[in-house]
Design a protein around this motif. Structure first.
Motif, mmCIF file in Angstrom:
data_model
loop_
_atom_site.group_PDB
_atom_site.id
_atom_site.type_symbol
_atom_site.label_atom_id
_atom_site.label_comp_id
_atom_site.label_asym_id
_atom_site.label_seq_id
_atom_site.Cartn_x
_atom_site.Cartn_y
_atom_site.Cartn_z
ATOM 1 N N PHE A 174 20.229 4.994 7.951
ATOM 2 C CA PHE A 174 19.772 3.670 8.349
ATOM 3 C C PHE A 174 20.660 2.525 7.872
ATOM 4 C CE2 PHE A 174 16.052 6.430 8.345
ATOM 5 C CZ PHE A 174 15.623 6.247 9.645
ATOM 6 N N ASN A 175 21.837 2.831 7.342
ATOM 7 C CA ASN A 175 22.776 1.800 6.902
ATOM 8 C C ASN A 175 22.106 0.756 6.003
ATOM 9 O OD1 ASN A 175 25.365 0.712 6.789
ATOM 10 N ND2 ASN A 175 24.947 -0.701 8.463
ATOM 11 N N HIS A 176 21.259 1.222 5.117
ATOM 12 C CA HIS A 176 20.540 0.403 4.131
ATOM 13 C C HIS A 176 19.468 -0.507 4.746
ATOM 14 C CE1 HIS A 176 23.239 1.751 0.970
ATOM 15 N NE2 HIS A 176 24.256 1.459 1.749
ATOM 16 N N GLU A 177 19.146 -0.338 6.018
ATOM 17 C CA GLU A 177 18.150 -1.194 6.669
ATOM 18 C C GLU A 177 16.747 -0.996 6.109
ATOM 19 O OE1 GLU A 177 18.570 -3.792 8.755
ATOM 20 O OE2 GLU A 177 20.710 -3.458 8.450
ATOM 21 N N LEU A 178 16.393 0.224 5.706
ATOM 22 C CA LEU A 178 15.066 0.450 5.123
ATOM 23 C C LEU A 178 14.898 -0.343 3.832
ATOM 24 C CD1 LEU A 178 14.553 4.294 5.617
ATOM 25 C CD2 LEU A 178 13.496 2.432 6.893
ATOM 26 N N THR A 179 15.930 -0.338 3.008
ATOM 27 C CA THR A 179 15.886 -1.088 1.748
ATOM 28 C C THR A 179 15.747 -2.576 2.022
ATOM 29 O OG1 THR A 179 17.189 0.602 0.635
ATOM 30 C CG2 THR A 179 17.118 -1.566 -0.401
ATOM 31 N N LYS A 180 16.473 -3.074 3.002
ATOM 32 C CA LYS A 180 16.386 -4.498 3.365
ATOM 33 C C LYS A 180 14.978 -4.854 3.832
ATOM 34 C CE LYS A 180 21.224 -4.694 4.780
ATOM 35 N NZ LYS A 180 22.134 -4.756 5.949
ATOM 36 N N CYS A 181 14.379 -3.995 4.652
ATOM 37 C CA CYS A 181 13.014 -4.230 5.131
ATOM 38 C C CYS A 181 12.019 -4.226 3.981
ATOM 39 C CB CYS A 181 12.614 -3.176 6.159
ATOM 40 S SG CYS A 181 13.402 -3.366 7.752
ATOM 41 N N LEU A 182 12.182 -3.283 3.068
ATOM 42 C CA LEU A 182 11.281 -3.215 1.908
ATOM 43 C C LEU A 182 11.384 -4.468 1.054
ATOM 44 C CD1 LEU A 182 11.666 0.509 0.796
ATOM 45 C CD2 LEU A 182 9.627 -0.579 1.745
ATOM 46 N N ARG A 183 12.601 -4.949 0.861
ATOM 47 C CA ARG A 183 12.788 -6.169 0.053
ATOM 48 C C ARG A 183 12.135 -7.367 0.718
ATOM 49 N NH1 ARG A 183 18.972 -4.871 -1.478
ATOM 50 N NH2 ARG A 183 18.534 -3.502 -3.228
ATOM 51 N N ARG A 184 12.287 -7.487 2.057
ATOM 52 C CA ARG A 184 11.650 -8.597 2.775
ATOM 53 C C ARG A 184 10.133 -8.506 2.665
ATOM 54 N NH1 ARG A 184 15.894 -7.782 6.616
ATOM 55 N NH2 ARG A 184 14.575 -6.417 7.857
ATOM 56 N N THR A 185 9.605 -7.304 2.788
ATOM 57 C CA THR A 185 8.158 -7.101 2.691
ATOM 58 C C THR A 185 7.664 -7.455 1.297
ATOM 59 O OG1 THR A 185 8.263 -5.348 4.341
ATOM 60 C CG2 THR A 185 6.311 -5.396 2.943
ATOM 61 N N GLN A 186 8.407 -7.060 0.285
ATOM 62 C CA GLN A 186 8.019 -7.368 -1.093
ATOM 63 C C GLN A 186 8.046 -8.873 -1.334
ATOM 64 O OE1 GLN A 186 10.782 -4.918 -3.290
ATOM 65 N NE2 GLN A 186 9.316 -3.237 -3.448
ATOM 66 N N LYS A 187 9.054 -9.561 -0.797
ATOM 67 C CA LYS A 187 9.125 -11.025 -0.955
ATOM 68 C C LYS A 187 7.930 -11.698 -0.312
ATOM 69 C CE LYS A 187 14.128 -11.479 -1.326
ATOM 70 N NZ LYS A 187 15.364 -11.976 -0.683
ATOM 71 N N LEU A 188 7.564 -11.242 0.896
ATOM 72 C CA LEU A 188 6.400 -11.816 1.582
ATOM 73 C C LEU A 188 5.122 -11.541 0.811
ATOM 74 C CD1 LEU A 188 7.217 -10.912 5.300
ATOM 75 C CD2 LEU A 188 7.256 -13.183 4.265
ATOM 76 N N THR A 189 4.993 -10.344 0.288
ATOM 77 C CA THR A 189 3.808 -9.988 -0.480
ATOM 78 C C THR A 189 3.719 -10.843 -1.745
ATOM 79 O OG1 THR A 189 3.899 -7.732 0.342
ATOM 80 C CG2 THR A 189 2.618 -8.089 -1.661
ATOM 81 N N ASN A 190 4.849 -11.029 -2.415
ATOM 82 C CA ASN A 190 4.872 -11.850 -3.636
ATOM 83 C C ASN A 190 4.502 -13.292 -3.331
ATOM 84 O OD1 ASN A 190 5.592 -9.645 -5.184
ATOM 85 N ND2 ASN A 190 7.776 -10.118 -5.153
ATOM 86 N N ARG A 191 4.967 -13.836 -2.209
ATOM 87 C CA ARG A 191 4.640 -15.211 -1.833
ATOM 88 C C ARG A 191 3.150 -15.358 -1.553
ATOM 89 N NH1 ARG A 191 9.608 -16.159 2.347
ATOM 90 N NH2 ARG A 191 11.242 -16.212 0.786
ATOM 91 N N LYS A 192 2.551 -14.375 -0.895
ATOM 92 C CA LYS A 192 1.136 -14.424 -0.571
ATOM 93 C C LYS A 192 0.265 -14.342 -1.819
ATOM 94 C CE LYS A 192 1.540 -12.586 4.102
ATOM 95 N NZ LYS A 192 1.231 -11.465 4.990
ATOM 96 N N GLN A 193 0.764 -13.656 -2.838
ATOM 97 C CA GLN A 193 -0.010 -13.484 -4.077
ATOM 98 C C GLN A 193 0.002 -14.733 -4.941
ATOM 99 O OE1 GLN A 193 1.652 -9.957 -5.862
ATOM 100 N NE2 GLN A 193 0.455 -8.580 -4.568
ATOM 101 N N ARG A 194 0.908 -15.639 -4.669
ATOM 102 C CA ARG A 194 1.024 -16.853 -5.511
ATOM 103 C C ARG A 194 0.000 -17.855 -5.152
ATOM 104 N NH1 ARG A 194 7.554 -17.511 -5.365
ATOM 105 N NH2 ARG A 194 7.976 -15.621 -6.466
#
Length: 86
Positions: free
Chosen positions: A66-86
């Protein structure tokens, strides 16, 4: 798909194409074609078998298929989750 890295991991682990072909129930010729093609032509279940046969880490799996695309998606998801928790 990073064909060089897939081949490198296979060689590093001392596994021949024909062994992987047998493991995913395809011909050696088909394995060669899939391993040499820049386009990922492996089915999901074949990729899972390759992960086990080659003992790949998540990072290696992501880099090869996946040319590191899965990791990029996971990081974006984690950032969104962290923003929602604030």
């Amino acid at each position: 798909m990073n064909v060089r890295l897939l081949k490198a991991k296979r060689v590093e682990r001392g596994i021949q194409q024909k062994e992987l072909a047998k493991a995913i129930n395809i011909t050696e010729k088909t394995m060669c074609h899939k391993e040499c093609s820049e386009e990922n032509k492996f089915k999901a279940e074949e990729m899972l078998i390759l992960v086990k046969q080659l003992n790949l880490s998540f990072a290696e799996f992501d880099a090869i298929f996946f040319n590191h695309e899965l990791t990029k998606c996971l990081r974006r998801t984690q950032k969104l989750t962290n923003r929602k928790q604030r």
